[in-house]
Write a protein that holds these residues in place. Structure first.
Motif, mmCIF file in Angstrom:
data_model
loop_
_atom_site.group_PDB
_atom_site.id
_atom_site.type_symbol
_atom_site.label_atom_id
_atom_site.label_comp_id
_atom_site.label_asym_id
_atom_site.label_seq_id
_atom_site.Cartn_x
_atom_site.Cartn_y
_atom_site.Cartn_z
ATOM 1 N N LEU A 18 0.852 -1.180 0.000
ATOM 2 C CA LEU A 18 0.000 0.000 0.000
ATOM 3 C C LEU A 18 0.891 1.233 0.000
ATOM 4 O O LEU A 18 1.814 1.342 0.811
ATOM 5 C CB LEU A 18 -0.905 0.031 1.238
ATOM 6 N N LEU A 19 0.609 2.142 -0.924
ATOM 7 C CA LEU A 19 1.307 3.421 -0.963
ATOM 8 C C LEU A 19 0.348 4.511 -0.506
ATOM 9 O O LEU A 19 -0.780 4.605 -0.994
ATOM 10 C CB LEU A 19 1.794 3.726 -2.382
ATOM 11 N N ILE A 20 0.806 5.319 0.438
ATOM 12 C CA ILE A 20 0.032 6.463 0.921
ATOM 13 C C ILE A 20 0.767 7.727 0.533
ATOM 14 O O ILE A 20 1.979 7.832 0.742
ATOM 15 C CB ILE A 20 -0.139 6.416 2.449
ATOM 16 N N PHE A 21 0.061 8.677 -0.054
ATOM 17 C CA PHE A 21 0.710 9.953 -0.325
ATOM 18 C C PHE A 21 -0.276 11.098 -0.161
ATOM 19 O O PHE A 21 -1.484 10.917 -0.215
ATOM 20 C CB PHE A 21 1.363 9.975 -1.715
ATOM 21 N N ALA A 22 0.295 12.255 0.072
ATOM 22 C CA ALA A 22 -0.510 13.464 0.181
ATOM 23 C C ALA A 22 0.268 14.603 -0.455
ATOM 24 O O ALA A 22 1.369 14.920 -0.022
ATOM 25 C CB ALA A 22 -0.815 13.790 1.639
ATOM 26 N N VAL A 40 0.198 -1.450 -7.613
ATOM 27 C CA VAL A 40 0.466 -0.881 -6.290
ATOM 28 C C VAL A 40 -0.792 -0.174 -5.786
ATOM 29 O O VAL A 40 -1.081 0.954 -6.197
ATOM 30 C CB VAL A 40 1.638 0.127 -6.318
ATOM 31 N N PRO A 41 -1.585 -0.809 -4.915
ATOM 32 C CA PRO A 41 -2.748 -0.129 -4.341
ATOM 33 C C PRO A 41 -2.308 1.177 -3.679
ATOM 34 O O PRO A 41 -1.304 1.204 -2.960
ATOM 35 C CB PRO A 41 -3.269 -1.132 -3.310
ATOM 36 N N THR A 42 -3.059 2.238 -3.933
ATOM 37 C CA THR A 42 -2.601 3.573 -3.521
ATOM 38 C C THR A 42 -3.757 4.404 -2.998
ATOM 39 O O THR A 42 -4.856 4.395 -3.563
ATOM 40 C CB THR A 42 -1.948 4.304 -4.708
ATOM 41 N N VAL A 43 -3.485 5.143 -1.929
ATOM 42 C CA VAL A 43 -4.468 6.079 -1.385
ATOM 43 C C VAL A 43 -3.825 7.448 -1.272
ATOM 44 O O VAL A 43 -2.668 7.575 -0.865
ATOM 45 C CB VAL A 43 -4.997 5.610 -0.012
ATOM 46 N N SER A 44 -4.549 8.467 -1.693
ATOM 47 C CA SER A 44 -4.112 9.843 -1.464
ATOM 48 C C SER A 44 -5.037 10.464 -0.431
ATOM 49 O O SER A 44 -6.176 10.034 -0.260
ATOM 50 C CB SER A 44 -4.131 10.662 -2.758
#
Length: 347
Positions: free
Chosen positions: A81-85, A110-114
């Protein structure tokens, strides 16, 4: 005496007499603010005094732990899991086409959440939330719904708004606008972890000032991220310039590494730094640029998505070659797979 009063006495006594807080003291003072137990004037004095003194790593970690304690967290079923802001106060010189990056990365494996907010001072620039709302995305979905989207292979991406993940932090928006100058919250809120993978959880975060990579790398390690890519990105975002070599940083295996990235090594040749427009940057224009890029139309928006996604694939170790990672992303976009993932998250 309250924790916030004790903290102010230590940190707001001038350049020679101010003292650092312990991690526990910073946590306690921040919790009083988040719980509405501190008067707004005291809260503002605390954050401004901390900024003028310069926060220590331990103080930043204490504040961050307070923010996380009022954040709703869910664990995903994914191995990665990739987290970005991107900056919560948005962009006003470049279109933030990174709003589409989570869908591209999800399509690439790559599952990703912003995460972010709809608008934030003092900049009040264009944000992911504004762009996604125009596209029809439910920017007010809760953390559980975001987890479900991440767990679905045909979607694999989500945006989480601070109003849903961390309501008590979101409630400080008016105070932060009145403060004018950005407090440490502006950096630390981007490290908050509303979702966590059952396997490896990665952080992508941008910086502007040269002292921040060391701070962010230390925080990411202590906070529990398995790795971090710390970008010298446009307007403090996570995608570096498309035109020149940029000096970035990585946290890998608990160690900080410098990381100079050349867009040409990713097969990118641009004479512009990012997605510039002739007039004012708007959410409408950003949506248009992003959808065109997802449809395969080449240009700065397309290259921004390729560059940002390829960096993540290379950083997380899924590709050893930067060019191979970029070519994989181009294939994902050109075949329509990225657009399919984006649409799955919208509808």
């Amino acid at each position: 005496m309250t924790a916030i009063a004790d903290a102010i006495k230590k940190v707001a006594t001038g350049p020679h007499l101010s003292k650092d807080l312990t991690q526990e003291e910073a946590f306690a003072a921040t919790m009083e603010i988040l719980n509405g137990e501190a008067e707004p004037v005291r809260a503002a004095i605390f954050f401004i005094a901390m900024r003028m003194k310069r926060e220590t790593n331990e103080e930043n970690l204490g504040i961050l732990q307070a923010l996380q304690s009022v954040t709703k967290q869910q664990q995903t079923d994914t191995d990665e899991l990739l987290i970005f802001a991107d900056p919560y106060n948005g962009f006003n010189r470049h279109c933030p086409v990174t709003a589409f990056l989570p869908a591209v990365l999800a399509a690439a494996g790559v599952p990703t959440v912003s995460q972010g907010v709809f608008e934030m001072g003092p900049k009040f620039g264009v944000t992911h939330a504004q762009v996604l709302a125009l596209a029809g995305y439910d920017i007010n979905q809760n953390v559980v719904a975001a987890k479900q989207a991440i767990n679905q292979p045909e979607t694999g991406w989500a945006y989480i708004d601070q109003s849903q993940a961390s309501p008590k932090l979101f409630a400080l928006q008016a105070l932060r606008t009145q403060m004018i100058k950005r407090p440490s919250l502006a950096t630390l809120e981007k490290v908050v972890m509303p979702l966590k993978s059952k396997g490896r959880t990665h952080l992508a975060i941008g910086f502007v000032h040269k002292e921040y990579p060391a701070i962010l790398g230390w925080l990411a390690k202590e906070f529990g991220y398995d790795s971090a890519f710390i970008a010298r990105g446009l307007e403090g975002g996570i995608v570096p310039t498309l035109r020149d070599i940029s000096n970035n940083h990585q946290l890998l295996n608990g160690e900080m590494l410098t990381c100079a990235l050349d867009p040409q090594q990713f097969g990118i040749k641009q004479d512009t730094r990012g997605v510039k427009v002739d007039d004012t940057v708007t959410a409408e224009r950003t949506l248009e640029e992003g959808l065109q890029a997802l449809s395969g139309q080449t240009g700065p928006a397309y290259d921004s998505l390729v560059f940002g996604a390829a960096i993540a694939l290379w950083h997380t170790g899924l590709f050893a070659s930067q060019l191979a990672a970029a070519d994989h992303v181009r294939a994902i976009i050109n075949t329509g797979k990225a657009k399919t993932h984006f649409d799955s998250g919208i509808y």
